[in-house]
Design a protein around this motif. Structure first.
Motif, PDB file in Angstrom:
ATOM      1  N   ARG A  27       0.488  -1.442   0.010  1.00 27.66           N
ATOM      2  CA  ARG A  27      -0.065   0.436   0.236  1.00 27.66           C
ATOM      3  C   ARG A  27       0.873   0.834  -0.073  1.00 27.66           C
ATOM      4  N   PRO A  28      -0.181   2.205  -0.628  1.00 35.19           N
ATOM      5  CA  PRO A  28       1.062   3.422  -0.636  1.00 35.19           C
ATOM      6  C   PRO A  28       1.234   4.421   0.679  1.00 35.19           C
ATOM      7  N   TYR A  29       0.855   3.786   2.083  1.00 40.08           N
ATOM      8  CA  TYR A  29       1.196   4.825   2.994  1.00 40.08           C
ATOM      9  C   TYR A  29       1.838   3.379   4.224  1.00 40.08           C
ATOM     10  N   TRP A  30       2.440   2.658   3.235  1.00 40.71           N
ATOM     11  CA  TRP A  30       3.694   1.793   3.650  1.00 40.71           C
ATOM     12  C   TRP A  30       4.664   2.371   5.417  1.00 40.71           C
ATOM     13  N   ASP A  31       5.692   3.411   4.658  1.00 42.26           N
ATOM     14  CA  ASP A  31       5.957   4.390   5.269  1.00 42.26           C
ATOM     15  C   ASP A  31       5.628   5.761   6.374  1.00 42.26           C
ATOM     16  N   ARG A  32       4.234   4.775   6.882  1.00 41.50           N
ATOM     17  CA  ARG A  32       3.612   5.761   8.009  1.00 41.50           C
ATOM     18  C   ARG A  32       2.637   4.478   8.492  1.00 41.50           C
ATOM     19  N   ILE A  33       2.953   3.774   8.475  1.00 36.85           N
ATOM     20  CA  ILE A  33       2.738   2.842   9.823  1.00 36.85           C
ATOM     21  C   ILE A  33       4.245   2.104  10.975  1.00 36.85           C
ATOM     22  N   SER A  34       3.551   2.007  12.196  1.00 33.93           N
ATOM     23  CA  SER A  34       4.828   1.537  12.849  1.00 33.93           C
ATOM     24  C   SER A  34       6.099   0.607  11.888  1.00 33.93           C
ATOM     25  N   LEU A  55      -6.251  -3.262   7.284  1.00 40.35           N
ATOM     26  CA  LEU A  55      -6.023  -3.394   6.245  1.00 40.35           C
ATOM     27  C   LEU A  55      -6.858  -2.079   5.356  1.00 40.35           C
ATOM     28  N   ASP A  56      -8.353  -2.736   5.554  1.00 40.17           N
ATOM     29  CA  ASP A  56      -9.196  -2.257   5.076  1.00 40.17           C
ATOM     30  C   ASP A  56      -9.859  -0.978   5.647  1.00 40.17           C
ATOM     31  N   GLU A  57      -9.707  -1.547   6.491  1.00 42.67           N
ATOM     32  CA  GLU A  57      -9.933   0.517   7.784  1.00 42.67           C
ATOM     33  C   GLU A  57      -9.040   1.197   7.140  1.00 42.67           C
ATOM     34  N   LEU A  58      -7.794   1.311   7.212  1.00 43.02           N
ATOM     35  CA  LEU A  58      -6.232   1.969   6.657  1.00 43.02           C
ATOM     36  C   LEU A  58      -6.447   2.128   5.618  1.00 43.02           C
ATOM     37  N   ASP A  59      -6.999   1.135   4.013  1.00 41.52           N
ATOM     38  CA  ASP A  59      -7.650   1.764   2.582  1.00 41.52           C
ATOM     39  C   ASP A  59      -8.360   2.799   3.224  1.00 41.52           C
ATOM     40  N   TYR A  60      -9.962   2.879   4.133  1.00 46.56           N
ATOM     41  CA  TYR A  60     -10.662   3.447   3.826  1.00 46.56           C
ATOM     42  C   TYR A  60      -9.940   5.325   4.339  1.00 46.56           C
ATOM     43  N   MET A  61      -9.015   4.843   5.709  1.00 48.10           N
ATOM     44  CA  MET A  61      -8.695   6.087   5.956  1.00 48.10           C
ATOM     45  C   MET A  61      -7.710   6.769   4.766  1.00 48.10           C
ATOM     46  N   GLU A  62      -7.340   6.642   4.195  1.00 48.78           N
ATOM     47  CA  GLU A  62      -6.493   7.001   3.010  1.00 48.78           C
ATOM     48  C   GLU A  62      -7.295   7.152   1.795  1.00 48.78           C
ATOM     49  N   GLY A  63      -8.879   7.149   1.474  1.00 50.50           N
ATOM     50  CA  GLY A  63      -9.400   6.880   0.635  1.00 50.50           C
ATOM     51  C   GLY A  63      -8.906   6.076  -0.359  1.00 50.50           C
ATOM     52  N   ILE A  64      -8.667   4.433  -0.679  1.00 51.37           N
ATOM     53  CA  ILE A  64      -8.250   3.982  -1.065  1.00 51.37           C
ATOM     54  C   ILE A  64      -9.636   3.394  -1.199  1.00 51.37           C
ATOM     55  N   ARG A  65     -10.428   3.145  -0.510  1.00 48.18           N
ATOM     56  CA  ARG A  65     -11.544   2.260  -0.370  1.00 48.18           C
ATOM     57  C   ARG A  65     -13.221   3.008   0.330  1.00 48.18           C
ATOM     58  N   PRO A  66     -13.791   3.165  -0.881  1.00 50.88           N
ATOM     59  CA  PRO A  66     -14.905   3.691  -0.865  1.00 50.88           C
ATOM     60  C   PRO A  66     -16.230   4.242   0.743  1.00 50.88           C
ATOM     61  N   ALA A  67     -15.818   2.658   1.798  1.00 49.98           N
ATOM     62  CA  ALA A  67     -17.019   2.850   2.129  1.00 49.98           C
ATOM     63  C   ALA A  67     -16.084   1.762   4.238  1.00 49.98           C
ATOM     64  N   SER A  68     -16.436   1.945   4.651  1.00 50.79           N
ATOM     65  CA  SER A  68     -16.766   1.307   5.905  1.00 50.79           C
ATOM     66  C   SER A  68     -17.734   0.940   6.767  1.00 50.79           C
ATOM     67  N   SER A  69     -17.162  -0.046   7.639  1.00 54.32           N
ATOM     68  CA  SER A  69     -18.807  -0.534   7.941  1.00 54.32           C
ATOM     69  C   SER A  69     -18.340   0.098   9.666  1.00 54.32           C
ATOM     70  N   THR A  70     -17.099   0.483   9.768  1.00 54.04           N
ATOM     71  CA  THR A  70     -17.559   0.280  11.546  1.00 54.04           C
ATOM     72  C   THR A  70     -17.084   2.058  11.903  1.00 54.04           C
ATOM     73  N   LYS A  71     -17.277   2.237  13.005  1.00 56.24           N
ATOM     74  CA  LYS A  71     -17.729   3.546  13.738  1.00 56.24           C
ATOM     75  C   LYS A  71     -16.557   4.359  12.634  1.00 56.24           C
ATOM     76  N   ALA A  72     -16.867   5.578  12.953  1.00 57.02           N
ATOM     77  CA  ALA A  72     -16.108   7.006  12.630  1.00 57.02           C
ATOM     78  C   ALA A  72     -14.712   6.670  13.224  1.00 57.02           C
TER      79      ALA A  72
END
Length: 202
Positions: A27-34, A55-72
């Motif tokens: 994923r393009p955010y690889w350098d921003r995970i610890s 990863l699904d939630e990280l993708d959502y927060m990064e705008g890669i995935r359009p929706a999340s089933s969990t709380k904001a």
């Protein structure tokens, strides 16, 4: 684990990059995970954990995935975890927790539960076979679906915001973030992330 059996391991920058790229599946955010989070994503010791849920939630927060089933995502309101943030991720083991939240089962129920039980009794109370099947379906299946429409709860991705970007620090369970566990959780997050992302711990 016995501290005498622990082994200190060091990685160079290229090895850390390879570890993070592997953990995030490129994923393009690889350098921003610890590094700590990378190891958690790659840990296969828990058969109930799925890195894809994270990863699904990280993708959502990064705008890669359009929706999340969990709380904001939410910022922690109190110290010591403030100003860090958390985002829920959902695993199958969280089904019962979400059903509980929907009906407030652990605290004696809510008005929706009372109403639903009254409807079941009124419509099926004379037929025990139908009554038990319908109640189970209404309580668990439909209860979970209703909770999902509001946003599922689960465990947490802990992250911070800096220069308009998210930096993903670690995973945690709800209990770690309560008033009794928050200080220990922050200490664990600091130990795993401060060297890479010191601006969250100044």
């Amino acid at each position: 684990m016995d501290s005498e059996r622990m082994v200190r391991v060091s990685f160079d920058r290229e090895q850390i990059k390879a570890l993070k790229l592997h953990a995030t599946r490129g994923r393009p955010y690889w350098d921003r995970i610890s590094v700590a989070l990378a190891f958690r994503l790659l840990d296969t010791s828990d058969p109930y954990f799925s890195y894809f849920a994270v990863l699904d939630e990280l993708d959502y927060m990064e705008g890669i995935r359009p929706a999340s089933s969990t709380k904001a995502e939410e910022q922690f309101r109190r110290k010591p975890l403030h100003p860090l943030w958390h985002k829920h991720f959902f695993l199958p083991k969280h089904v019962s927790r979400n059903v509980d939240v929907r009906w407030n089962l652990l605290d004696g129920g809510n008005k929706d539960l009372t109403k639903m039980l009254g409807e079941v009794t009124e419509n099926f109370g004379e037929d025990p076979e139908v009554w038990t099947n319908y109640l189970t379906h209404r309580l668990v299946v439909q209860g979970f679906e209703e909770r999902a429409r509001r946003g599922l709860t689960g465990d947490w991705i802990i992250f911070g915001k800096h220069d308009g970007k998210n930096f993903y620090l670690d995973l945690a369970v709800h209990e770690e973030g309560d008033e009794h566990g928050a200080a220990a959780l922050l200490q664990r997050i600091r130990a795993g992330s401060q060297a890479e992302f010191p601006f969250f711990f100044e």
